[in-house]
Design a protein around this motif. Structure first.
Motif, PDB file in Angstrom:
ATOM      1  N   ARG A 105      84.178  12.163  96.933  1.00 33.07           N
ATOM      2  CA  ARG A 105      85.573  11.715  96.811  1.00 33.07           C
ATOM      3  C   ARG A 105      86.043  11.788  95.355  1.00 33.07           C
ATOM      4  N   LEU A 106      85.104  11.641  94.438  1.00 30.25           N
ATOM      5  CA  LEU A 106      85.466  11.515  93.013  1.00 30.25           C
ATOM      6  C   LEU A 106      84.816  12.557  92.122  1.00 30.25           C
ATOM      7  N   TYR A 107      83.999  13.401  92.718  1.00 29.72           N
ATOM      8  CA  TYR A 107      83.139  14.216  91.851  1.00 29.72           C
ATOM      9  C   TYR A 107      83.917  15.237  91.021  1.00 29.72           C
ATOM     10  N   GLY A 108      83.181  15.871  90.081  1.00 37.75           N
ATOM     11  CA  GLY A 108      83.767  16.931  89.278  1.00 37.75           C
ATOM     12  C   GLY A 108      83.823  18.234  90.050  1.00 37.75           C
ATOM     13  N   ALA A 109      83.082  18.296  91.180  1.00 37.18           N
ATOM     14  CA  ALA A 109      83.173  19.410  92.128  1.00 37.18           C
ATOM     15  C   ALA A 109      82.548  20.713  91.629  1.00 37.18           C
ATOM     16  N   GLN A 110      81.662  20.630  90.636  1.00 34.81           N
ATOM     17  CA  GLN A 110      80.948  21.851  90.235  1.00 34.81           C
ATOM     18  C   GLN A 110      80.064  22.296  91.403  1.00 34.81           C
ATOM     19  N   ALA A 111      80.172  23.561  91.769  1.00 37.43           N
ATOM     20  CA  ALA A 111      79.590  24.039  93.031  1.00 37.43           C
ATOM     21  C   ALA A 111      78.518  25.100  92.779  1.00 37.43           C
ATOM     22  N   TRP A 112      77.432  24.672  92.195  1.00 35.89           N
ATOM     23  CA  TRP A 112      76.376  25.621  91.841  1.00 35.89           C
ATOM     24  C   TRP A 112      75.379  25.811  92.970  1.00 35.89           C
ATOM     25  N   ARG A 113      74.975  27.053  93.198  1.00 36.39           N
ATOM     26  CA  ARG A 113      73.778  27.310  94.006  1.00 36.39           C
ATOM     27  C   ARG A 113      72.561  27.113  93.101  1.00 36.39           C
ATOM     28  N   PHE A 114      71.455  26.559  93.613  1.00 36.44           N
ATOM     29  CA  PHE A 114      70.217  26.558  92.842  1.00 36.44           C
ATOM     30  C   PHE A 114      69.787  28.018  92.661  1.00 36.44           C
ATOM     31  N   GLY A 365      64.915  24.498  82.500  1.00 41.17           N
ATOM     32  CA  GLY A 365      66.015  24.557  81.529  1.00 41.17           C
ATOM     33  C   GLY A 365      67.263  23.975  82.133  1.00 41.17           C
ATOM     34  N   ALA A 366      68.412  24.520  81.755  1.00 41.68           N
ATOM     35  CA  ALA A 366      69.679  23.969  82.262  1.00 41.68           C
ATOM     36  C   ALA A 366      70.799  24.988  82.138  1.00 41.68           C
ATOM     37  N   MET A 367      71.757  24.858  83.027  1.00 43.48           N
ATOM     38  CA  MET A 367      73.043  25.528  82.876  1.00 43.48           C
ATOM     39  C   MET A 367      73.782  24.832  81.731  1.00 43.48           C
ATOM     40  N   LEU A 368      74.528  25.574  80.954  1.00 43.64           N
ATOM     41  CA  LEU A 368      75.340  24.979  79.889  1.00 43.64           C
ATOM     42  C   LEU A 368      76.812  25.286  80.154  1.00 43.64           C
ATOM     43  N   ALA A 369      77.666  24.275  80.026  1.00 42.30           N
ATOM     44  CA  ALA A 369      79.109  24.473  80.228  1.00 42.30           C
ATOM     45  C   ALA A 369      79.887  23.517  79.344  1.00 42.30           C
ATOM     46  N   ARG A 408      82.626  19.406  73.691  1.00 45.60           N
ATOM     47  CA  ARG A 408      81.295  19.022  74.140  1.00 45.60           C
ATOM     48  C   ARG A 408      80.765  20.127  75.046  1.00 45.60           C
ATOM     49  N   VAL A 409      79.528  20.550  74.783  1.00 47.94           N
ATOM     50  CA  VAL A 409      78.877  21.543  75.632  1.00 47.94           C
ATOM     51  C   VAL A 409      77.524  20.964  76.049  1.00 47.94           C
ATOM     52  N   GLY A 410      77.209  21.059  77.313  1.00 54.02           N
ATOM     53  CA  GLY A 410      75.932  20.484  77.743  1.00 54.02           C
ATOM     54  C   GLY A 410      75.587  20.893  79.151  1.00 54.02           C
ATOM     55  N   GLY A 411      74.479  20.343  79.630  1.00 51.93           N
ATOM     56  CA  GLY A 411      74.079  20.707  80.983  1.00 51.93           C
ATOM     57  C   GLY A 411      72.975  19.834  81.530  1.00 51.93           C
ATOM     58  N   PRO A 412      72.797  19.922  82.875  1.00 51.41           N
ATOM     59  CA  PRO A 412      71.829  19.098  83.595  1.00 51.41           C
ATOM     60  C   PRO A 412      70.419  19.695  83.521  1.00 51.41           C
ATOM     61  N   VAL A 413      69.591  19.086  82.708  1.00 52.58           N
ATOM     62  CA  VAL A 413      68.237  19.626  82.510  1.00 52.58           C
ATOM     63  C   VAL A 413      67.394  19.353  83.761  1.00 52.58           C
ATOM     64  N   GLN A 414      66.768  20.381  84.266  1.00 47.30           N
ATOM     65  CA  GLN A 414      65.908  20.211  85.445  1.00 47.30           C
ATOM     66  C   GLN A 414      64.798  19.221  85.130  1.00 47.30           C
ATOM     67  N   GLU A 415      64.721  18.125  85.869  1.00 47.08           N
ATOM     68  CA  GLU A 415      63.690  17.113  85.593  1.00 47.08           C
ATOM     69  C   GLU A 415      62.355  17.526  86.200  1.00 47.08           C
ATOM     70  N   ILE A 416      61.303  17.162  85.507  1.00 46.53           N
ATOM     71  CA  ILE A 416      59.958  17.356  86.036  1.00 46.53           C
ATOM     72  C   ILE A 416      59.624  16.070  86.797  1.00 46.53           C
ATOM     73  N   ASN A 528      74.118  21.451  88.741  1.00 46.20           N
ATOM     74  CA  ASN A 528      74.545  20.281  89.521  1.00 46.20           C
ATOM     75  C   ASN A 528      74.152  20.469  90.996  1.00 46.20           C
ATOM     76  N   PRO A 529      73.845  19.377  91.697  1.00 44.04           N
ATOM     77  CA  PRO A 529      73.144  19.525  92.988  1.00 44.04           C
ATOM     78  C   PRO A 529      73.978  19.554  94.270  1.00 44.04           C
ATOM     79  N   VAL A 530      75.286  19.261  94.226  1.00 42.47           N
ATOM     80  CA  VAL A 530      75.949  18.909  95.487  1.00 42.47           C
ATOM     81  C   VAL A 530      76.038  20.063  96.480  1.00 42.47           C
ATOM     82  N   LEU A 531      76.201  21.301  96.006  1.00 41.65           N
ATOM     83  CA  LEU A 531      76.289  22.402  96.965  1.00 41.65           C
ATOM     84  C   LEU A 531      74.963  22.559  97.716  1.00 41.65           C
ATOM     85  N   THR A 532      73.863  22.241  97.047  1.00 42.14           N
ATOM     86  CA  THR A 532      72.546  22.310  97.702  1.00 42.14           C
ATOM     87  C   THR A 532      72.420  21.205  98.749  1.00 42.14           C
TER      88      THR A 532
END
Ligand SMILES: Cc1cc2nc3c(=O)[nH]c(=O)nc-3n(C[C@H](O)[C@H](O)[C@H](O)COP(=O)(O)OP(=O)(O)OC[C@H]3O[C@@H](n4cnc5c(N)ncnc54)[C@H](O)[C@@H]3O)c2cc1C
Ligand code: SF4
Length: 548
Positions: A105-114, A365-369, A408-416, A528-532
């Protein structure tokens, strides 16, 4: 117990967010009678509001999009064993939005495939000591048709040609990307100087009218807020509407699933739930699908012990609630000469996937945007350079001069994943309905932070190449990162000793109990995970219907 209303349906879906909405639509359209229990309220745009202090972008004060302040806290255990009771709006609660539509309902809606290698982290990089890094039992190709389904049925705008450089894709996005703004112009310059490949950020947003709703009007309040144009595509205005349109689905807001009922053979028979007044009800069902989000789904399974499974359903191998992960974000900020914020939403626009995998010396690593249009308050809280006072005349002057210039540039680092990062039932603290609250403990694996440092370095490099006169980065702490991107607590796998659900989302040992939310992620990707979440829910629900 007051009010023991009983109802019978084919399926109960618990949670109306990214996974629950998809599951409800697929089942109802296949002819099943579905009850969707949603803990949060069904809020209008006006009720969610545009309050700069109370919102899901910068949680400092109780906010309107849930969970409510009075609903109950969580207990957080730190590295020294110290315990703290944390309210929904406080740092460390690790909350997601709690209302009809959940995070969507509130998300940023980034729609990434893994990316394909996100499904094979262990075989690609090896397993670091102390981690529970593992491959998924399925690969990118298994999920590709369902990514496509999510992109078309929920609605994504993006660039097919640029996307095809990273994923095998059969079909273009249904909509072309939103127009690029000033941030993208600067970052394109930097990427060209560095020789990096860039692509527009795919978004679950209408760039043109789609699905019977309008196009984005590019307002400033996108991430953390509801959309005034109804152009942001989430569960509430796509799949849930479809489910309800069949006439076979019923959505009950303010209905909290408390525990799952199970017969002695292990067959789940229904769900006990509580309404706002505290009255208990039971919904009997052929099938139950948990989609309450990674922390609450684990809590629900743990709160449903039986003689055969005294620690909760699916939990005889102590896996429910472990491997809790999210994303340790890595960032850099740069001070540009020219204004890079034009006041047009959503803000986030250009990304590189060059550093999601195969970076020398680090794992993943991570996507950067670039960042969404930033609230002035969030700018104050997060975007100021080191050494600048946080109050007083110097601070105000800097804010005035640089609000439009700092990028600001950054991204979601894949957690181990770490098996000690977990959620359990607290033995003492209970919520407003008398249910034991989640007790969170552990931290991400130290390897995630090493990768984070590398990613923050690339972000800084990109800013400097794009014309920043100075740039700075911050280090993520060794802590739990299980907020909006929470996942992993009911991981998918073929071996019931190391996982909770099978490759079809079915809880091991329970023929009619499924999980269809981010809990099932074995690893959480470098995007970002939501599309998955949505793609997996389509796959799980489709298979369930085929077998039923
Ligand atoms: C501000 C914000 C920005 C975000 N931006 C992005 C982005 O740009 N891209 C991206 O990929 N992801 C983003 N996310 C994250 C994304 O929304 C989540 O990854 C996704 O929604 C998770 O789906 P889910 O089905 O696991 O859980 P949710 O969508 O959280 O759904 C769970 C639902 O279950 C309900 N529930 C919980 N407990 C119970 C119970 N006991 N009984 C009944 N109902 C219950 C909750 O209220 C909720 O509605 C963002 C999230 C937020 C809040
Ligand atoms: S920028 Fe505004 S209008 Fe566009 S999708 Fe986001 S909230 Fe809706």
């Amino acid at each position: 117990m007051r009010g023991t209303g009983l109802m019978r349906v084919d399926a109960v879906v618990i949670g109306s967010g990214a996974g629950g909405g998809v599951a409800a639509a697929v089942l109802a359209e296949a002819g099943k009678h579905v009850l969707v229990l949603e803990r949060g309220r069904d809020l209008t745009f006006e009720e969610i509001g545009r309050d700069h202090l109370r919102n899901h972008r910068l949680t400092r004060y109780p906010h309107r999009s849930g969970p409510d302040y009075e609903d109950g806290p969580r207990v957080v255990v730190d590295a020294t064993g110290g315990e703290k009771v944390v309210r929904p709006h406080e740092p460390g609660f690790h909350g997601n939005a709690t209302l009809v539509g959940g995070g969507t309902r509130l998300y940023g809606a980034q729609a990434w495939r893994f990316l394909p290698a996100d499904f094979t982290m262990a075989s690609t990089y090896g397993v670091p000591a102390g981690s529970s890094l593992a491959d998924w039992p399925i690969g990118y190709d298994d999920l590709e048709p369902y990514y496509e389904r999510a992109e078309w049925e929920i609605g994504v705008c993006g660039d097919h040609a640029a996307g095809s450089r990273h994923w095998r894709r059969a079909r273009p996005y249904p909509m072309s990307p939103l127009p690029e703004g000033l941030q993208a112009a600067a970052l394109r310059r930097g990427a060209a100087a560095l020789g990096w490949d860039v692509l527009p950020v795919p978004l679950l947003i209408n760039s043109v009218p789609y699905g019977g709703r309008a196009a984005c009007t590019r307002c400033q309040h996108c991430v953390g807020f509801a959309c005034p144009a109804d152009a942001k595509n989430g569960s509430h205005n796509t799949v849930l509407s479809r489910a309800l349109a069949t006439g076979r689905a019923r959505l009950l807001p303010e209905a909290v699933a408390e525990r799952l009922e199970c017969d002695p053979s292990g067959r789940v028979t229904g769900v006990r739930w509580v309404d706002r007044s505290g009255a208990r009800h039971v919904a009997e069902a052929e099938v139950v699908i948990c989609a309450a989000g990674a922390i609450e789904t684990a809590r629900l399974l743990q709160n449903s012990p039986t003689r055969r499974e005294p620690h909760g359903l699916g939990n005889n191998h102590d896996q429910v609630g472990r491997h809790l992960q999210g994303h340790a974000y890595a960032w850099a900020l740069g001070e540009m000469d020219e204004p890079v914020h034009d006041g047009l939403g959503p803000g986030v626009s250009l990304a590189t996937l060059d550093f999601v995998h195969y970076n020398d010396g680090v794992i993943g690593g991570a996507m950067l945007a670039d960042e969404f249009t930033v609230l002035p308050l969030a700018f104050w809280a997060r975007n100021l350079p080191p050494g600048l006072p946080r109050w007083g005349a110097r601070n105000k002057q800097y804010m005035r001069d640089n609000y439009r210039r700092v990028m600001r540039v950054g991204g979601p680092v894949q957690e181990i994943p770490n098996p000690e990062a977990r959620t359990r039932l607290d033995p003492q603290v209970r919520d407003r309905w008398g249910i034991p609250v989640a007790r969170l403990s552990g931290a991400t694996h130290p390897e995630s932070l090493r990768t984070g440092d590398f990613i923050a370095g690339r972000a800084r490099e990109w800013l400097l190449a794009s014309g920043a006169r100075r740039a700075w980065a911050a280090r993520a702490p060794l802590t739990l990162h299980a907020g909006q991107h929470q996942s992993g607590t009911c991981r998918m796998g073929d071996d019931e000793r190391t996982s909770v659900v099978d490759r079809w989302g079915r809880v091991h040992g329970h023929d009619n109990l499924y999980v269809a939310d981010a809990s099932v992620h074995v690893t959480n990707g470098g995007v970002n995970p939501v599309l998955t979440v949505m793609a997996l829910a389509f796959r799980t629900a489709e298979r369930l219907c085929a077998d039923w």
